[in-house]
Design an enzyme around this catalytic site. Structure first.
Site, PDB file in Angstrom:
ATOM      1  N   SER A  44       0.804  -1.229   0.000  1.00 48.33           N
ATOM      2  CA  SER A  44       0.000   0.000   0.000  1.00 48.33           C
ATOM      3  C   SER A  44       0.832   1.272   0.000  1.00 48.33           C
ATOM      4  CB  SER A  44      -0.927   0.001   1.222  1.00 48.33           C
ATOM      5  OG  SER A  44      -0.187  -0.195   2.418  1.00 48.33           O
ATOM      6  N   HIS A 251      -0.872   5.638   6.923  1.00 52.42           N
ATOM      7  CA  HIS A 251      -0.325   5.632   5.571  1.00 52.42           C
ATOM      8  C   HIS A 251       0.000   7.068   5.160  1.00 52.42           C
ATOM      9  CE1 HIS A 251      -2.037   1.559   5.392  1.00 52.42           C
ATOM     10  NE2 HIS A 251      -1.212   1.362   4.374  1.00 52.42           N
TER      11      HIS A 251
END
Length: 269
Positions: A44, A251
């Site tokens: 990711s 993230h």
């Protein structure tokens, strides 16, 4: 004959001067340098989770034009660009599902992988929802995995890449530290938990760098670029817990991709 040669030499010098003055020579050099076949692999952090604007055709992989591989490709116009990085990918997912675009003609490969193998998501879930002691115990479990099991998993991925793309320059990118210690956060995890998580990121990066270098690959450390932009800083490039979109938690934001990962990759590539 001498006159013809002199005229040709003069024309060449004049053309060189014009190219220098207009910058066309530099542009041509950039185009030549960028004439590469580029494949972007990984998890990711490479697909761009957290940056938004996801390509619907990528499904659960959540690839985005705001991720560093797509940003680099847009700026450098490589001969070909294959973007197979996928949210949630582990080392075995990369070898099973992402390597098809690699060939003997591939010139450049980027990859982030290893965090999911080490249990990144479970570590953060434990630390957010459970006690400090449970958090640190889970972090230590992840560190043990990095010491004992992850090196072999990384070796398998790196070997598979080299077998399919023997001439490629391979850039392995690491992960940022999540927290600015002594920062502005007044709630959430304790400082002990934040330090343990940061130390675990350093531990993972060190293990990844060692395996990458042993395979002749470049390791690109993003920690310096993210320093001053961690969670609890005044200008974070990482999401903290995002209850509206839990998958984006921890993230990089779009700024983290463009300001942290992209320049780090560009320097290594």
């Amino acid at each position: 004959m001498k006159t013809s040669r002199l005229a040709a030499l003069s024309s060449s010098l004049l053309l060189g001067a014009v190219l220098t003055l207009t910058g066309a020579g530099a542009a041509q050099a950039d185009t030549t340098a960028a004439a590469v076949d580029y494949v972007a692999l990984g998890d990711s952090y490479s697909s761009g989770v957290g940056a938004g604007n996801y390509d619907s055709s990528s499904g659960s992989c959540k690839r985005t034009s705001r991720a560093y591989p797509a940003l680099w490709a847009a700026a450098n116009a490589p001969s070909s660009f294959a973007f197979t990085a996928c949210s949630g990918a582990r080392t075995t997912d990369v070898t099973a599902n992402q390597l098809a675009p690699l060939t003997s003609a591939t010139d450049l490969v980027s990859i982030t992988v290893g965090g999911n193998d080490a249990g990144f998501a479970d570590v953060m879930t434990t630390c957010v929802l459970q006690s400090e002691s449970a958090c640190i115990a889970r972090v230590n479990e992840a560190r043990q995995y990095v010491d004992t099991t992850l090196p072999g998993r990384l070796d398998a991925v790196y070997t598979a890449i080299r077998n399919k793309a023997p001439s490629a320059r391979v850039v392995v990118l690491g992960y940022p530290r999540f927290y600015k210690l002594g920062g502005s956060c007044i709630a959430g995890l304790s400082e002990n938990e934040r330090k343990a998580i940061n130390d675990a990121a350093d531990h993972l990066n060190a293990a990844t760098a060692k395996r990458a270098v042993n395979h002749g690959y470049a390791f690109a450390d993003v920690v310096p670029a993210f320093t001053g932009h961690e969670i609890c800083s005044g200008s974070p490039w990482l999401h903290s817990v995002n209850w509206l979109n839990i998958g984006e938690s921890y993230h990089p934001t779009a700024s983290g991709q463009s300001g942290g990962y992209l320049p780090t990759f560009r320097a290594a590539a």
